[in-house]
Every structure is written in C-alpha cells, then in structure tokens.
Design a protein around this motif. Structure first.
Motif, PDB file in Angstrom:
ATOM      1  N   MET A   1       0.852  -1.199   0.000  1.00  0.00           N
ATOM      2  CA  MET A   1       0.000   0.000   0.000  1.00  0.00           C
ATOM      3  C   MET A   1       0.887   1.249   0.000  1.00  0.00           C
ATOM      4  O   MET A   1       1.761   1.385   0.841  1.00  0.00           O
ATOM      5  N   ILE A   2       0.683   2.118  -0.977  1.00  0.00           N
ATOM      6  CA  ILE A   2       1.468   3.348  -1.041  1.00  0.00           C
ATOM      7  C   ILE A   2       0.553   4.482  -1.509  1.00  0.00           C
ATOM      8  O   ILE A   2      -0.225   4.309  -2.452  1.00  0.00           O
ATOM      9  N   ASN A   3       0.631   5.606  -0.801  1.00  0.00           N
ATOM     10  CA  ASN A   3      -0.233   6.737  -1.133  1.00  0.00           C
ATOM     11  C   ASN A   3       0.579   7.856  -1.760  1.00  0.00           C
ATOM     12  O   ASN A   3       1.807   7.920  -1.599  1.00  0.00           O
ATOM     13  N   ASP A   4      -0.134   8.765  -2.443  1.00  0.00           N
ATOM     14  CA  ASP A   4       0.516   9.986  -2.899  1.00  0.00           C
ATOM     15  C   ASP A   4       1.011  10.764  -1.678  1.00  0.00           C
ATOM     16  O   ASP A   4       0.415  10.674  -0.594  1.00  0.00           O
ATOM     17  N   MET A   5       2.090  11.530  -1.868  1.00  0.00           N
ATOM     18  CA  MET A   5       2.574  12.342  -0.750  1.00  0.00           C
ATOM     19  C   MET A   5       1.643  13.541  -0.562  1.00  0.00           C
ATOM     20  O   MET A   5       1.030  14.017  -1.527  1.00  0.00           O
ATOM     21  N   LYS A   6       1.550  13.999   0.693  1.00  0.00           N
ATOM     22  CA  LYS A   6       0.584  15.065   1.007  1.00  0.00           C
ATOM     23  C   LYS A   6       1.306  16.374   1.339  1.00  0.00           C
ATOM     24  O   LYS A   6       2.265  16.363   2.111  1.00  0.00           O
ATOM     25  N   PRO A   7       0.821  17.496   0.786  1.00  0.00           N
ATOM     26  CA  PRO A   7       1.476  18.794   1.048  1.00  0.00           C
ATOM     27  C   PRO A   7       1.600  19.099   2.536  1.00  0.00           C
ATOM     28  O   PRO A   7       2.601  19.686   2.964  1.00  0.00           O
ATOM     29  N   GLU A   8       0.634  18.665   3.327  1.00  0.00           N
ATOM     30  CA  GLU A   8       0.692  19.004   4.759  1.00  0.00           C
ATOM     31  C   GLU A   8       1.835  18.271   5.484  1.00  0.00           C
ATOM     32  O   GLU A   8       2.211  18.660   6.592  1.00  0.00           O
ATOM     33  N   ASP A   9       2.368  17.217   4.852  1.00  0.00           N
ATOM     34  CA  ASP A   9       3.496  16.498   5.478  1.00  0.00           C
ATOM     35  C   ASP A   9       4.846  17.128   5.135  1.00  0.00           C
ATOM     36  O   ASP A   9       5.871  16.772   5.726  1.00  0.00           O
ATOM     37  N   ILE A  10       4.856  18.017   4.142  1.00  0.00           N
ATOM     38  CA  ILE A  10       6.128  18.495   3.591  1.00  0.00           C
ATOM     39  C   ILE A  10       6.642  19.706   4.365  1.00  0.00           C
ATOM     40  O   ILE A  10       5.879  20.600   4.720  1.00  0.00           O
ATOM     41  N   ILE A  11       7.956  19.696   4.602  1.00  0.00           N
ATOM     42  CA  ILE A  11       8.596  20.822   5.297  1.00  0.00           C
ATOM     43  C   ILE A  11       9.339  21.661   4.257  1.00  0.00           C
ATOM     44  O   ILE A  11      10.184  21.139   3.523  1.00  0.00           O
ATOM     45  N   GLY A  12       9.007  22.943   4.188  1.00  0.00           N
ATOM     46  CA  GLY A  12       9.699  23.852   3.278  1.00  0.00           C
ATOM     47  C   GLY A  12       9.114  23.842   1.870  1.00  0.00           C
ATOM     48  O   GLY A  12       8.117  23.170   1.588  1.00  0.00           O
ATOM     49  N   ASP A  13       9.789  24.590   0.985  1.00  0.00           N
ATOM     50  CA  ASP A  13       9.344  24.649  -0.411  1.00  0.00           C
ATOM     51  C   ASP A  13       9.538  23.293  -1.072  1.00  0.00           C
ATOM     52  O   ASP A  13      10.491  22.574  -0.741  1.00  0.00           O
ATOM     53  N   TYR A  14       8.665  22.978  -2.019  1.00  0.00           N
ATOM     54  CA  TYR A  14       8.802  21.669  -2.671  1.00  0.00           C
ATOM     55  C   TYR A  14       8.394  21.734  -4.131  1.00  0.00           C
ATOM     56  O   TYR A  14       7.722  22.662  -4.567  1.00  0.00           O
ATOM     57  N   LYS A  15       8.870  20.696  -4.857  1.00  0.00           N
ATOM     58  CA  LYS A  15       8.439  20.482  -6.249  1.00  0.00           C
ATOM     59  C   LYS A  15       7.593  19.224  -6.254  1.00  0.00           C
ATOM     60  O   LYS A  15       7.628  18.451  -5.294  1.00  0.00           O
ATOM     61  N   GLU A  16       6.867  19.012  -7.344  1.00  0.00           N
ATOM     62  CA  GLU A  16       6.113  17.759  -7.412  1.00  0.00           C
ATOM     63  C   GLU A  16       6.304  17.082  -8.752  1.00  0.00           C
ATOM     64  O   GLU A  16       6.559  17.726  -9.771  1.00  0.00           O
ATOM     65  N   VAL A  17       6.218  15.753  -8.714  1.00  0.00           N
ATOM     66  CA  VAL A  17       6.382  14.952  -9.927  1.00  0.00           C
ATOM     67  C   VAL A  17       5.612  13.642  -9.748  1.00  0.00           C
ATOM     68  O   VAL A  17       5.508  13.134  -8.626  1.00  0.00           O
TER      69      VAL A  17
END
Lengths: 158, 248
Positions: A1-17
């Motif tokens: 089981m693997i989920n998409d990563m969530k913005p609320e878990d991310i620390i700092g600026d991020y990119k997405e792919v």
C-alpha cells in the motif's frame, strides 16, 4: 500500500512529480532540497518479500524515513524512491538480486517530509533452502566524495 | 565420547574463569564429558572447526555463516541485552574531530576480532578509507591498540565498545571517541555442532532455565550475562545475511 505524498506532510518549499514505480504503481512525489545527514555509527536495515514489499524495518529506518513503522510495513520499498535517482539504477538492482547476487550502490532516499538523505546501500537476496524468499537491505553512511560523484552522474542517466 | 566446547578468542579476559565454570556446570547438567578448549587466535580456532573438532562454540558473528552453511552448526542462545559495538577513537590531542577528517594513509590500530574490525572499517568509509588505503597495525589486545594511540604510533584505533569502556580512566582521558556504532543486532551466539544437534532442544532448555536456578544464575554472573535467550534459525540467517551485506 502506497499513497501519494501530502502537502501538509512536507517541510519547506517543494516540487512535485508523478513517479512510475516498480510494479506499475504511480505515485505523486513532493520533494524539497532539505537534506538530513546520515547519523554516524548507525545502519538502516529492512527486509522485503520477493515483490519488494517491506516486512521488517529497524528503528533507524523509521527515524530516517520519517514514516511510522505501521506506515512502512506492507508498503513497497519504493516508498523511498526519490525522483533524482534514475530508473536504470533500480533496474540494475532488481536484475542483480533476481540473479541471486548482491547489489551495492549510492542512493538518494526520499523522506515523508519531502527531504532526502544519501546512503550506501547493499541489497542481498535471502536464500533459504535454495530459494529466494525475500531481500535484506542495509544502508550505511556514504562518503561525501562518492555522493558528489553520484550527484554529477545520475542526471546523465535520466 | 568427550565433546569439545570453545569460545571465540575475543572473549573478555575477566570472564575466562567464567567459561571454565560454565563448562563444569554444563557437563553435570548434560551428563556428558565436555572439554573446554580456548584457542589463542581465530586462525587456530578455524583450523579446529574445519577438522570437525568442535561441538559447541560461543561464536563470533563473523564466523556464523561458515559455521551454519559449511559446517552444519545450529544456533542455541545468545546473551540477553548485549550486542557487539565498535568505537573509532584517536589520541585526545589529534586534530581529527570527525571520521571524515581522517585521510588515506591513516595508521589504524585494531585487533584481529573480525566483527569489530568489520564494523570499524564501515565507520571509516565516510572518510573514503578502505583496507587498501590505510596502514593497518594489528595488535593482540585493545589495551595495546590504546597504547599505539597514546604513543603516536597509530592515528586511529578500532575498539570493541565494551573493551574501550573497560580501559582505565587514565587511558580513556587521553583518547577521543570519533564515532560509536549503534547497530544492536550483531552479537555472539552459542551454537551446537552436528555431533550434538540431536540434543539441541535439551541443551536449549537447560540454558534458558539458568536464571531460575541459584547455581545457574551464579554461572551466568561469572560470564557477565544476566540471562541467555533463544536464537531461532531465521534470526541466525538474518544475522548471517546482515554480516554478508557489511562484508562488501
């Protein structure tokens, strides 16, 4: 089981792919430029079944990945896959261990908080009564010079 | 028939009498003659193993793969709460503050303890140090490793953490720890050889029950253990796989 990563878990600026993971899985990855240094003297240890599904992690794995043990068990090991690591590296890993051989390489792993950490990884097939029953992966602290070489090399393999 | 027990040559000297006491206790419990043979070196012990002269061994984890996969040994028990850990230390006056400050050509003092040396070499890797670019000085004991550092005859030393802790306060004050392993799963294991495997369950039951008996507890105390705990075959295989990943 693997989920998409969530913005609320991310620390700092991020990119997405959107990453294509082993086994036809797609995952939205959110990643930052925040590096967590590898802790001195520790090994990160995990085991998977033959499909790369995590069956065991040690405490260092939990601490460095940012996931809980419950989130890691039964997840594909590719939960750590960072978009900067070329697919060719993972193909080489799988080709090697499926032959029953040991694989070693330098890998940038993705944390739950979007950050990353570099490791020197060794993956070994667990052979019991002549059959591969799973894989053990042991990560240790890499030298900075090897990491710098990989930072230059890996983009050329994408 | 007399069986033969041996102990990995890296045993703590303080516990030597403890192993003789253990052997006497074990012979009485098992009703068999057992000779305790303490080898001075890993090489001498390996030669005895290859000649099938060993029936019980308190084995260094580095030797576990060979014992299980080549000589038919099976795990019995390990000490509760103990694991083999390594320390990299330098002279307190050394400018090195981190392993990464050490450079190729570093003079490294170590003993022949194979698992500790392996862990130590892994902790030197972040400085791009390998067995091919260091100047390795092998010593008979950890006290001699410390002396090499104090005399300036080596730049870094690899210690069993327990042995480092046992150094005198005076020596430790003159040393500086750069890194201490926190691996937790590399440990010596008491293993049984092919001539005794049919009595494995009986042996294991006796060993696990030691703390519940006054004499058994006393024997454990003399070995520096508080209890022995079971080692399943798969746990042993896991440790062998782990050592294999490190030995690369």
């Amino acid at each position: 089981m693997i989920n998409d990563m969530k913005p609320e878990d991310i620390i700092g600026d991020y990119k997405e792919v959107m990453l294509d993971l082993y086994g036809g899985i797609k995952r939205l990855c959110l990643y930052s430029e925040v590096e967590t240094p590898y802790p001195d003297g520790k090994l990160i240890v995990s085991t998977t079944d033959t499909n790369g599904i995590i069956t065991h992690v040690n405490q260092s794995f939990v601490e460095m990945s940012g996931y809980t043990e419950a989130e890691l068990i039964n997840a594909p090991h590719s939960i750590l896959r960072h978009p900067d690591i070329p697919a060719a590296a993972f193909k080489d890993l799988w080709d090697t261990v499926l032959r029953g051989e040991k694989w070693q390489g330098f890998v940038k792993n993705l944390r739950k908080d979007g950050g990353y950490y570099w490791v020197k990884a060794t993956v070994i097939p667990n052979i019991r009564k002549g059959q591969i029953v799973g894989y053990t992966s042991v990560r240790r602290k890499p030298s900075r010079s090897k990491v710098e070489e990989c930072i230059k090399l890996y983009p050329t393999l994408m | 028939m007399t069986f033969r027990l041996t102990v990995s040559p890296d045993f703590t000297p303080d516990h030597l009498p403890g192993w003789y006491i253990f052997n006497t206790w074990l012979q009485k419990q098992l009703g068999e003659g057992i000779h305790l043979e303490m080898y001075n070196s890993f090489q001498a012990q390996h030669e005895a193993i290859v000649k099938d002269q060993i029936d019980l061994i308190y084995a260094n984890p580095f030797d576990a793969a060979m014992l299980v996969r080549e000589r038919g040994f099976l795990p019995l028990v390990k000490a509760h709460g103990l694991s083999d850990e390594a320390i990299i230390a330098v002279n307190a006056e050394s400018p090195a503050k981190d392993v990464a400050d050490l450079a190729p050509g570093t003079r490294v003092a170590a003993t022949e303890d194979p698992d500790v040396r392996l862990m130590g070499m892994i902790m030197l890797e972040p400085a791009d140090l390998t067995s091919s670019n260091i100047d390795l000085h092998l010593c008979d004991t950890y006290v001699l490793v410390a002396k090499k550092l104090l005399r300036g005859e080596a730049d870094a030393g690899i210690f069993l953490a327990e042995a480092f802790d046992d150094l005198s306060g005076m020596i430790k004050k003159q040393l500086k720890v750069l890194v201490h392993s926190q691996i937790g799963v590399i440990q010596h294991v008491l293993m049984v050889g092919p001539r005794l495997t049919d009595r494995r369950d009986e042996l294991r039951d006796l060993l696990l029950a030691m703390p519940s008996d006054e004499k058994g507890q006393d024997v454990l105390n003399n070995l520096g253990f508080d209890a022995l705990i079971n080692v399943e075959d798969e746990e042993m295989e896991f440790m062998i796989d782990l050592m294999d990943t490190l030995n690369t």
